[in-house]
Write an enzyme that holds these catalytic residues in place. Structure first.
Site, PDB file in Angstrom:
ATOM      1  NE  ARG A  15      -3.685  17.717   2.622  1.00 31.20           N
ATOM      2  CZ  ARG A  15      -3.341  18.761   1.867  1.00 31.20           C
ATOM      3  NH1 ARG A  15      -2.795  19.839   2.425  1.00 31.20           N
ATOM      4  NH2 ARG A  15      -3.530  18.747   0.563  1.00 31.20           N
TER       5      ARG A  15
ATOM      6  CG  LEU B  45      -3.563  -3.261   0.080  1.00 34.74           C
ATOM      7  CD1 LEU B  45      -3.642  -4.702  -0.398  1.00 34.74           C
ATOM      8  CD2 LEU B  45      -2.783  -2.406  -0.905  1.00 34.74           C
TER       9      LEU B  45
ATOM     10  CE  LYS C 159     -10.350   1.824   5.825  1.00 35.89           C
ATOM     11  NZ  LYS C 159      -9.068   1.139   5.553  1.00 35.89           N
TER      12      LYS C 159
ATOM     13  N   GLY D 153       0.759  -1.247   0.000  1.00 38.54           N
ATOM     14  CA  GLY D 153       0.000   0.000   0.000  1.00 38.54           C
ATOM     15  C   GLY D 153       0.786   1.292   0.000  1.00 38.54           C
TER      16      GLY D 153
ATOM     17  CE1 TYR E  13     -13.044   7.013   5.094  1.00 37.10           C
ATOM     18  CE2 TYR E  13     -14.237   5.354   6.347  1.00 37.10           C
ATOM     19  CZ  TYR E  13     -13.069   5.813   5.769  1.00 37.10           C
ATOM     20  OH  TYR E  13     -11.929   5.055   5.855  1.00 37.10           O
TER      21      TYR E  13
ATOM     22  CG  ASP F 132      -4.276  -5.446  -9.331  1.00 38.55           C
ATOM     23  OD1 ASP F 132      -5.110  -5.329  -8.411  1.00 38.55           O
ATOM     24  OD2 ASP F 132      -4.524  -5.156 -10.517  1.00 38.55           O
TER      25      ASP F 132
ATOM     26  CB  SER G 164       1.629   5.942   1.799  1.00 39.44           C
ATOM     27  OG  SER G 164       1.365   6.237   0.457  1.00 39.44           O
ATOM     28  CB  ILE G 165      -0.761   5.315   6.808  1.00 43.57           C
ATOM     29  CG1 ILE G 165      -1.566   6.598   7.059  1.00 43.57           C
ATOM     30  CG2 ILE G 165      -0.575   4.555   8.130  1.00 43.57           C
ATOM     31  CD1 ILE G 165      -2.963   6.361   7.608  1.00 43.57           C
TER      32      ILE G 165
END
Length: 258
Positions: free
Chosen positions: A195, A95, A165, A13, A158, A67, A19-20
């Site tokens: 962000r 992801l 989630k 990811g 969301y 992928d 990116s986290i």
């Protein structure tokens, strides 16, 4: 002391330096883990080049396309992990995807295809990757995924991702129940709004961040590296008794009533 020396860790990811997953990869590397990085391939190879340049300082010993909508590629990726490493200790699942059209407006107007897409990429992919990683975790292991408060509360804009989630968190519990006998722990981190490329698709993300900064007990939001620290903890022996949990790393926002 948090020490991941000798641990083999796959991180999924990473898209860019916001990116986290990038924050998590940095902290796992800092703790001594041997990293494998996967990227989402594209026809022109732009993502491969971008991610490769970003992660170069972390000296990953594996760099593979993955992928999760391509079952054959997922199998091929994990076959190479088995051939090169022989085992796996840590799987980081970062992801998530939903169509931008399904992240605004009335939730009841979510399309069937949009709903299925969000669930496939954001939720089922954890089940898929955990299942294929399980036989490689011969010495036990840790699986960590990323959730968000929108899985348990209705967050503006969301929409379908909140449902994804919520499903993801349920998958964490069922996977933890299944895999505990093999000493594989499965947990989620529910991070505060940050962000990122993914969050930019959520309408009003900056307003959400400012709201957290005003309301959260710590009067700020969190960073990618703080989430990375929590992930490293959950991947280490320091958390050996923790599984099936959702750990909030959100400056305390979740406890507040607004």
């Amino acid at each position: 002391m948090l020490d991941l020396t000798g641990k083999k860790a796959i991180v999924t990811g990473i898209a860019n330096n916001r990116s986290i997953a990038w924050g998590i990869a940095q902290q796992l590397h800092k703790a001594g883990a041997d990293l494998g990085i996967t990227y989402l391939p594209d026809e022109k190879g732009k993502m491969e080049k971008k991610v490769a340049e970003l992660v170069e300082p972390l000296t990953p010993s594996l760099f593979l396309p993955c992928d999760v909508q391509n079952d054959e590629q997922v199998r091929s990726t994990f076959e190479e992990i088995q051939q090169k490493w022989g085992k796996l200790d840590i799987l980081i699942h970062c992801l998530a995807f939903a169509s931008k059209d399904d992240l605004s407006g009335d939730f009841s107007k979510t399309s069937r295809s949009g709903f299925n897409l969000a669930m496939e990429v954001s939720t089922y992919s954890l089940v898929q990757l955990a299942g294929i990683a399980k036989p490689l975790m011969t010495e036990g292991g840790s699986i960590v995924t990323l959730s968000y408060l929108g899985g348990v509360r209705a967050i503006p804009n969301y929409n379908v991702m909140g449902v994804a989630k919520a499903g993801l968190e349920a998958c964490v519990r069922y996977l933890a129940a299944e895999m505990g006998s093999a000493n594989i722990r499965v947990n989620a981190i529910s991070a505060g709004p940050i962000r990122t490329l993914a969050s930019s698709a959520v309408g009003g993300i900056l307003d959400m961040i400012h709201h957290v900064e005003q309301v959260a007990p710590l009067k700020r939001t969190v960073t990618q590296l703080e989430v990375g620290n929590a992930a490293a903890f959950l991947c280490s022996d320091l958390s050996s008794g923790i599984t099936g949990q959702v750990l909030y790393v959100d400056a305390g926002y979740e406890i507040m009533g607004m």
